[in-house]
Design a protein around this motif. Structure first.
Motif, PDB file in Angstrom:
ATOM      1  N   MET A 185       0.655  -1.194  -0.136  1.00  0.00           N
ATOM      2  CA  MET A 185       0.005  -0.003  -0.070  1.00  0.00           C
ATOM      3  C   MET A 185       0.876   1.187  -0.067  1.00  0.00           C
ATOM      4  N   VAL A 186       2.066   1.307   0.987  1.00  0.00           N
ATOM      5  CA  VAL A 186       2.612   2.661   0.994  1.00  0.00           C
ATOM      6  C   VAL A 186       3.633   2.690  -0.079  1.00  0.00           C
ATOM      7  N   HIS A 187       4.225   1.634  -0.580  1.00  0.00           N
ATOM      8  CA  HIS A 187       4.945   1.646  -1.861  1.00  0.00           C
ATOM      9  C   HIS A 187       4.401   1.973  -3.275  1.00  0.00           C
ATOM     10  N   GLY A 188       3.006   1.491  -3.135  1.00  0.00           N
ATOM     11  CA  GLY A 188       2.248   1.859  -4.223  1.00  0.00           C
ATOM     12  C   GLY A 188       1.772   3.075  -4.200  1.00  0.00           C
ATOM     13  N   TRP A 224       6.091   1.331   7.917  1.00  0.00           N
ATOM     14  CA  TRP A 224       5.726   0.098   7.657  1.00  0.00           C
ATOM     15  C   TRP A 224       6.854  -0.573   6.915  1.00  0.00           C
ATOM     16  N   GLY A 225       8.182  -0.070   7.564  1.00  0.00           N
ATOM     17  CA  GLY A 225       9.561  -0.890   6.889  1.00  0.00           C
ATOM     18  C   GLY A 225       9.961  -0.197   5.727  1.00  0.00           C
ATOM     19  N   LEU A 226       9.221   0.676   5.196  1.00  0.00           N
ATOM     20  CA  LEU A 226       9.582   1.567   4.134  1.00  0.00           C
ATOM     21  C   LEU A 226      11.159   2.363   4.254  1.00  0.00           C
ATOM     22  N   VAL A 264      12.330  10.152  -3.566  1.00  0.00           N
ATOM     23  CA  VAL A 264      12.162   9.196  -2.439  1.00  0.00           C
ATOM     24  C   VAL A 264      11.970   7.857  -3.125  1.00  0.00           C
ATOM     25  N   THR A 265      11.306   7.773  -4.442  1.00  0.00           N
ATOM     26  CA  THR A 265      11.062   6.352  -5.129  1.00  0.00           C
ATOM     27  C   THR A 265      12.425   6.135  -5.694  1.00  0.00           C
ATOM     28  N   SER A 266      13.469   6.927  -6.293  1.00  0.00           N
ATOM     29  CA  SER A 266      14.820   6.530  -6.500  1.00  0.00           C
ATOM     30  C   SER A 266      15.358   5.801  -5.746  1.00  0.00           C
ATOM     31  N   ALA A 267      15.256   5.841  -4.582  1.00  0.00           N
ATOM     32  CA  ALA A 267      15.751   4.950  -3.432  1.00  0.00           C
ATOM     33  C   ALA A 267      15.107   3.671  -3.025  1.00  0.00           C
TER      34      ALA A 267
END
Length: 271
Positions: A185-188, A224-226, A264-267
């Motif tokens: 959910m959070v990555h999405g 959540w571990g992100l 953020v998403t690049s990492a």
């Protein structure tokens, strides 16, 4: 209590939002803000500063989207409406107070949407006693791509009420499966933000601290571990000073804001 009961009974609410408790959560959040307005004031001011700086990264004009617009406590709405031709406020439901506030603003539009795309598949899984869904996709709002998108204190909150429903209806589902569902959910959500806008920003609480007598007694991760990179701005939010949540302990969030979600998403793993 009478005010909260009236709000609960009279607020238009989609069935999924009511089923998963979002209406109750919205009413409770508004009541807490009224009780803790002074304690929340520095946080609200920091949110407004962050949004005002973040929107400067986008070219003026065009359309902007705010995901998790909620009760508009943390959003400098008038500054957004002055910079962009249209501002779309997206949440799973909108209170009557929000509807009244935006009614005089001709370039604001309200959209009710589950930005995670997970609630309907989760409801079906719980009803059929099946596994937690894995293939859910966040809906792309009409009119995408937007000039600017903002995720407003939403990232950490997305899995909370869905996982409470899992605990009630399917308590035997393993903890590892629940965490994997939350992480999807959070990555999405981060991937969704980069897909719908030319430029996207977000702020979210990163961890929660329990404090007794000025001493931190416990810290809980909120992401959540992100593994998020260091934020561009950070501040503290005294969300529930004692005895709001606990008779002896204060509850404090550490909040981070990122001006560019792509940083953020690049990492992280690819979308």
């Amino acid at each position: 209590m009478l005010r909260e009961a009236f709000e609960y009974l009279t607020t238009p609410c989609p069935p999924l939002a009511r089923r998963f408790g979002y209406l109750s959560e919205m009413v409770a959040l508004g009541a807490r803000h009224r009780r803790q307005r002074r304690a929340w004031a520095p946080h609200v001011a920091a949110c407004h500063r962050f949004v005002e700086q973040a929107m400067e990264w986008a070219t003026p004009g065009g359309r902007a989207l705010v995901a998790g617009s909620g009760l508009l406590i943390e959003i400098p709405l008038e500054r957004l409406t002055a910079r962009f031709d249209e501002v779309v406020l997206v949440d799973i439901l909108h209170s009557r107070a929000v509807r009244r506030r935006v009614a005089p603003l001709p370039n604001v539009r309200l959209v009710e949407m589950d930005v995670s795309g997970a609630l309907a598949p989760l409801a079906a899984s719980l009803d059929s006693r099946g596994p937690l869904p894995t293939g859910f996709v966040a809906p792309i709002p009409e009119g995408s791509p937007f000039r600017f998108a903002l995720s407003c204190n939403l990232l950490s909150q997305l899995p909370l009420l869905p996982l409470e429903a899992v605990e009630r209806r399917a308590p035997k589902i393993p903890a590892a499966d629940r965490m994997a569902f939350a992480l999807r959910m959070v990555h999405g959500h981060l991937c969704w933000l980069t897909a719908i806008a030319e430029h996207a920003a977000l702020f979210t609480d990163m961890d929660t601290s329990w404090i007794h007598g000025g001493t931190v007694t416990e810290v809980e991760d909120s992401t959540w571990g992100l593994a998020l990179p260091a934020p561009d701005m950070s501040w503290l939010w005294d969300i529930a000073p004692a005895p709001e949540q606990d008779r002896r302990h204060d509850l404090r969030h550490s909040v981070g804001g990122w001006f560019d979600v792509r940083s953020v998403t690049s990492a992280l793993p690819p979308c």
